[in-house]
Design an enzyme around this catalytic site. Structure first.
Site, PDB file in Angstrom:
ATOM      1  N   ALA B 117       0.779  -1.246   0.000  1.00 31.72           N
ATOM      2  CA  ALA B 117       0.000   0.000   0.000  1.00 31.72           C
ATOM      3  C   ALA B 117       0.809   1.293   0.000  1.00 31.72           C
ATOM      4  O   ALA B 117       0.369   2.286  -0.561  1.00 31.72           O
ATOM      5  CB  ALA B 117      -0.942  -0.011   1.196  1.00 31.72           C
ATOM      6  N   PRO B 119       3.161   4.334  -0.919  1.00 31.32           N
ATOM      7  CA  PRO B 119       2.883   5.474  -0.030  1.00 31.32           C
ATOM      8  C   PRO B 119       1.411   5.871   0.084  1.00 31.32           C
ATOM      9  O   PRO B 119       1.120   6.917   0.644  1.00 31.32           O
ATOM     10  CB  PRO B 119       3.689   6.599  -0.671  1.00 31.32           C
ATOM     11  CG  PRO B 119       3.649   6.282  -2.130  1.00 31.32           C
ATOM     12  CD  PRO B 119       3.650   4.775  -2.229  1.00 31.32           C
ATOM     13  N   GLY B 120       0.503   5.085  -0.457  1.00 30.82           N
ATOM     14  CA  GLY B 120      -0.911   5.315  -0.190  1.00 30.82           C
ATOM     15  C   GLY B 120      -1.664   6.124  -1.226  1.00 30.82           C
ATOM     16  O   GLY B 120      -2.852   6.387  -1.062  1.00 30.82           O
ATOM     17  N   GLU B 140       1.210  -3.202   4.398  1.00 29.18           N
ATOM     18  CA  GLU B 140       2.553  -2.756   4.027  1.00 29.18           C
ATOM     19  C   GLU B 140       3.571  -3.529   4.848  1.00 29.18           C
ATOM     20  O   GLU B 140       3.482  -3.591   6.068  1.00 29.18           O
ATOM     21  CB  GLU B 140       2.682  -1.244   4.270  1.00 29.18           C
ATOM     22  CG  GLU B 140       4.055  -0.681   4.023  1.00 29.18           C
ATOM     23  CD  GLU B 140       4.625  -0.991   2.641  1.00 29.18           C
ATOM     24  OE1 GLU B 140       3.920  -0.821   1.639  1.00 29.18           O
ATOM     25  OE2 GLU B 140       5.788  -1.464   2.584  1.00 29.18           O
ATOM     26  N   ARG B 145       8.103   2.384   5.719  1.00 28.80           N
ATOM     27  CA  ARG B 145       7.222   3.038   4.744  1.00 28.80           C
ATOM     28  C   ARG B 145       5.834   3.344   5.314  1.00 28.80           C
ATOM     29  O   ARG B 145       5.005   3.967   4.657  1.00 28.80           O
ATOM     30  CB  ARG B 145       7.085   2.144   3.496  1.00 28.80           C
ATOM     31  CG  ARG B 145       8.369   2.125   2.670  1.00 28.80           C
ATOM     32  CD  ARG B 145       8.366   1.017   1.632  1.00 28.80           C
ATOM     33  NE  ARG B 145       7.329   1.143   0.625  1.00 28.80           N
ATOM     34  CZ  ARG B 145       7.430   1.820  -0.503  1.00 28.80           C
ATOM     35  NH1 ARG B 145       8.557   2.436  -0.777  1.00 28.80           N
ATOM     36  NH2 ARG B 145       6.447   1.889  -1.352  1.00 28.80           N
ATOM     37  N   ASP B 167       3.827  -8.697   6.070  1.00 27.30           N
ATOM     38  CA  ASP B 167       4.291  -9.178   4.777  1.00 27.30           C
ATOM     39  C   ASP B 167       3.083  -9.774   4.046  1.00 27.30           C
ATOM     40  O   ASP B 167       2.416 -10.669   4.568  1.00 27.30           O
ATOM     41  CB  ASP B 167       5.376 -10.246   5.001  1.00 27.30           C
ATOM     42  CG  ASP B 167       6.010 -10.679   3.687  1.00 27.30           C
ATOM     43  OD1 ASP B 167       5.394 -10.469   2.629  1.00 27.30           O
ATOM     44  OD2 ASP B 167       7.115 -11.233   3.734  1.00 27.30           O
ATOM     45  N   ASP B 184      -0.276  -3.975  -6.541  1.00 27.32           N
ATOM     46  CA  ASP B 184       0.720  -3.207  -7.292  1.00 27.32           C
ATOM     47  C   ASP B 184       2.060  -3.741  -6.793  1.00 27.32           C
ATOM     48  O   ASP B 184       2.618  -3.261  -5.815  1.00 27.32           O
ATOM     49  CB  ASP B 184       0.548  -1.714  -6.990  1.00 27.32           C
ATOM     50  CG  ASP B 184       1.472  -0.853  -7.829  1.00 27.32           C
ATOM     51  OD1 ASP B 184       1.697  -1.192  -8.998  1.00 27.32           O
ATOM     52  OD2 ASP B 184       1.991   0.144  -7.298  1.00 27.32           O
ATOM     53  N   CYS B 237       5.354  -1.323 -12.405  1.00 24.06           N
ATOM     54  CA  CYS B 237       5.910  -0.207 -13.190  1.00 24.06           C
ATOM     55  C   CYS B 237       7.188  -0.696 -13.866  1.00 24.06           C
ATOM     56  O   CYS B 237       8.251  -0.093 -13.736  1.00 24.06           O
ATOM     57  CB  CYS B 237       6.170   1.007 -12.310  1.00 24.06           C
ATOM     58  SG  CYS B 237       7.135   0.654 -10.852  1.00 24.06           S
TER      59      CYS B 237
END
Lengths: 181, 310
Positions: B117, B119-120, B140, B145, B167, B184, B237
């Site tokens: 998650a 940086p949100g 997270e 983070r 985790d 993601d 990404c």
């Protein structure tokens, strides 16, 4: 257990503090559908969750050993206890800002000062009018002139030069993101 | 190594997957710095009013047609020092980040798990689509983070989220079934613009296989916790097929009776099946999106899977 409900005294303290801030009994109404919990951590942070969240949180708490896992936030953080006194936190602002009647709207210059963490001197008639009915030392919510909630302040209206003491403001999201949250 | 140098190892790989002309375009666009792009927080303000408020302060914008964003064309002072930013009326981001949550489209009263998650930003877009209702379980792994995740969600006025420091491979141990999952996944990041990518070094090539294994494990664990008829968005990404098309192709083969790909409702990017690979890619990959770097966008891969019952 990774969280625990508040005691009756603690609930009363939170309810009273927030009702005073809102200048209404809105928090009492909110607590009919929601409940308050503390999450296990360094501080006694208080979170407002839905009543139906409790079974989920209990389930989460029971399934994994604590060394692998922690709950670090649950819905809305309202504030925290220090020496049995409840203090409001900036995290509550999105939830409480539509509910409050005890408020002041700052002009552009004062807004910038306030979000930089500074106190604000009440030096215009418009600002004076907004605080003249408030009791000394009252905690109020601070907004910009276009109604953006900026933070919380304490009013010192009876002094020769009235002023607002900045308790906490949204600038903290930039100033100390890593340490504050 | 100069800031704009792209190792030949990557260039050769991309040429083999996407062809020479597309690779030249990738390299050109990876080297471009993105302008500042802001996206309104629909929990607090719409795009017209946000423009109006900021234009009064001297900012100027150009609207982005395909997604609800604005390119900042004139910034008289740092936009992050405005009350509008600090009170969460908008976020600053590459437009690619919008695609996974907009693809997932969670309904307001659903339960959603966001498995990596921080940086949100994507979590806050999920909350916007859910109108701050329902429940998001934001997971997270890295405790370092978590502060950024909390700060962003609080600033954006997200009120429907439970954050767990966990985790994500342990997610099934929590024994909860959810309606939607956003994965993601941690990746090599080779699609990121060079200005913000410190990782594009030849040695990252060695990591691709390891990361692909990690992504596969996360995807399998996540799938276990998805309710029947639930949907899962997988994104990275990365420009590497092992972390995108091949990953999803393999997953479809292993779950042929229970997983189908849904179409992504945006006219952005190309279908994933156009990527060259050693063996023919799964035919369903036509429904995935391979987004190449361009103005405002990092290189990206997205797929949405539905769990069907046969």
């Amino acid at each position: 257990m990774l969280f625990k409900p508040l005691t009756k005294d603690e609930i009363k303290e939170v309810e009273t503090t927030i009702n005073q801030l809102l200048d209404s009994d809105a928090m009492t109404i909110v607590l009919k559908r929601r409940t308050l919990i503390k999450i296990k951590g360094d501080r006694s942070d208080v979170y407002l969750v839905l009543k139906e969240d409790i079974p989920l949180l209990e389930r989460l708490s029971s399934k994994l050993p604590e060394k692998n896992f922690s709950i670090v936030h649950a819905r809305i953080k309202l504030g925290f206890f220090i020496h049995e006194k409840f203090l409001i936190a900036i995290e509550s602002i999105s939830f409480l800002s539509p509910l409050t009647r005890k408020r002041i709207s700052l002009d552009t210059k004062s807004t910038q000062k306030f979000i930089y963490g500074k106190d604000v001197v009440i030096n215009t008639i418009s600002l004076q009018k907004q605080i003249e009915h408030l009791e000394e030392n009252a905690t109020i919510m601070v907004f910009s002139d276009n109604n953006i909630p900026l933070g919380y302040a304490k009013v010192f209206s009876k002094e020769k030069n009235p002023w607002l003491q900045n308790l906490v403001d949204v600038g903290i999201f930039l100033r100390s993101e890593k340490s504050a949250f | 190594m100069s800031k704009n140098r792209i190792p030949m190892e990557f260039v050769e790989r991309w040429e083999s997957f996407y062809g020479k002309s597309q690779t030249e375009s990738i390299i050109h666009n990876l080297r471009q710095d993105d302008p500042r792009i802001i996206v309104p927080n629909l929990l607090k303000i719409d795009i017209s009013n946000l423009m109006l408020q900021l234009e009064c302060k001297g900012f100027k914008f150009k609207k982005i047609k395909e997604l609800n964003g604005l390119i900042v064309t004139l910034e008289p002072f740092n936009i992050v020092s405005t009350p509008e930013y600090l009170s969460g009326m908008f976020s600053i981001q590459a437009l690619s980040s919008l695609i996974p949550p907009l693809t997932l489209q969670p309904s307001p009263y659903s339960t959603v798990a966001d498995l990596a998650a921080s940086p949100g930003i994507k979590t806050s877009f999920l909350a916007q689509q859910m109108n701050n209702k329902g429940t998001i379980i934001a997971i997270e792994k890295s405790s370092k983070r978590i502060p950024a995740l909390k700060a962003n969600l609080i600033r954006m006025g997200v009120l429907n989220t439970i954050i767990l420091n966990l985790d994500s491979v342990l997610f099934p141990k929590l024994d909860i079934q959810v309606d939607h999952i956003l994965l993601d996944a941690p990746c090599s990041g080779t699609g990121l613009k060079l200005a913000k990518n410190k990782r594009l070094r030849p040695r990252i090539l060695n990591d691709i296989f390891r990361l692909a294994k990690q992504q596969e494990a996360l995807l399998e664990k996540a799938w276990e916790q998805l309710k029947p008829n639930g949907t899962l968005v997988y994104s990275t990404c990365s420009l590497e097929p092992e972390e995108g098309e091949v990953q999803i192709g393999n997953f479809l083969e292993h779950h042929e009776n229970e997983a189908v790909l849904l179409s992504i409702p945006f006219d952005i990017g190309s279908p994933g099946n156009k990527t060259n690979w050693k063996i023919p890619l799964h035919t369903q990959l036509i429904k995935t999106k391979r987004i190449f770097p361009k103005l405002g966008y990092d290189g990206f891969f997205t797929a949405i899977l539905k769990k069907v019952i046969n």
